[in-house]
Design an enzyme around this catalytic site. Structure first.
Site: not given
Ligand code: NVA
Ligand code: CP
Length: 321
Positions: A120, A147, A150, A236, A276, A304
């Protein structure tokens, strides 16, 4: 003969399929998704009925987090243990990654010791550079652009509740972000449509989303119109990780992009709501919607784990049935 030279290559397990990465949704074909989704259902059923399924005994997943996580960490970690493997958790702060060791060097070293890597991070180019120097499959656990794990879970959840997603309409209300980009890729591959509504200045960018045509998505200025007749409404956070400095500007710009009961009423009567998570009630979604009867966000979060178990198994062992 040198006694230290065993002749065993330190690459993938014996009989493993050719090296593949999962860096964006477009990395798999529709046929591969068909297999992985079926396999996820099989693996989930085994888990729910307490039947042990451990094809990855002695295999290790490295998880590298440069951003916060709850679901991604827990789902990959629990999932890998359930498959019989183990995990190593790294962050920028507690590894040499935070002290400017080149990504390429990190990839070469880490991928000699583990069998899978989940990352990540920020720019997609970072995960691409890692993958280019990795001996083992690399999985995108979220980047600024995508992502895919997800959306894999979201599609699995849709199918569980409503059957095939092909030919359906997904309404995306909110930021033209990593989730929106991945929905566009998924629609292209799996044959459904996305209605996108974002505030001006936060539109999806077809080039960033990595889709060649706009055949599978349509842009609406009015979020109510995007939701009209939709089979699934999803949103989101207004401010994704890495964009915190824009929070106040975004709050003002996104005020009309809160999924509320009126938007859900504009969708089909049996429409689902997904998010998500993490969610901000009162910002991108009304509490009545996310906590209401059309919401499947808890199934979505749980799934997930099941889809990622199928994904890890597929990347390491290929098709098993
Ligand atoms: N769009 C959000 C998703 C978090 C799971 C982010 O990138 O922070
Ligand atoms: N939806 C998701 O990826 O959640 P986290 O940021 O908690 O991993």
């Amino acid at each position: 003969m040198n006694p230290l030279h065993t002749g065993i290559p330190s690459t993938l397990p014996q009989g493993a399929p050719p090296l593949r990465h999962y860096l964006q949704f477009a990395d798999f074909s529709a046929d591969e998704y068909h297999y992985v989704l079926q396999r996820a259902a099989f693996i989930k059923h085994k888990f729910k009925t307490f039947v042990r399924h451990q094809p990855l005994v002695d295999r290790t997943l490295a998880m590298i987090f440069e951003k916060a996580s709850t679901r991604t960490r827990v789902s990959f970690e629990a999932g890998m243990y359930q498959l019989g493997g183990s995990v190593v958790h790294l962050t920028t702060g507690d590894s040499q990654l935070g002290r400017a060791e080149p990504i390429e060097d990190s990839a070469k070293v880490i991928s000699r010791m583990v069998d899978l890597v989940m990352i990540r991070t920020f720019e997609q180019t970072k995960i691409e550079r890692f993958a280019a120097h990795s001996r083992v499959p690399v999985i995108n656990g979220l980047t600024n652009e995508f992502h895919p794990c997800q959306i894999l879970a979201d599609i699995f959840t849709y199918i569980e509740h409503r059957g095939p997603i092909q030919g359906k309409t997904v309404a995306w209300v909110g930021d033209g972000n990593n989730m929106a980009n991945t929905w566009l890729q998924a629609a292209n591959i799996l044959g459904f449509k996305v209605h996108v509504s974002t505030p001006g200045g936060y539109e999806v960018d077809q080039a960033v989303a990595g889709v060649r045509s706009s055949d599978s998505y349509q842009v609406f200025a009015d979020p109510m119109q995007a939701c009209a007749g939709a089979d699934l409404v999803t949103t989101d956070v207004w401010t994704s990780m890495g964009f915190e400095a824009e929070n106040e500007t975004r709050k003002a710009a996104f005020a009309d992009w809160c999924v509320d009961t009126a938007m859900m009423q504009a969708a089909k009567p049996d429409a689902l709501f997904m998010h998500c998570l993490p969610a901000h009630r009162g910002e991108e979604v009304q509490a009545e919607v996310i906590d209401g009867p059309q919401s499947v966000v808890w199934d979505e979060a749980e799934n997930r784990m099941h889809v990622q178990k199928a994904l890890m198994e597929y990347l390491l062992l290929g098709r098993l049935d």
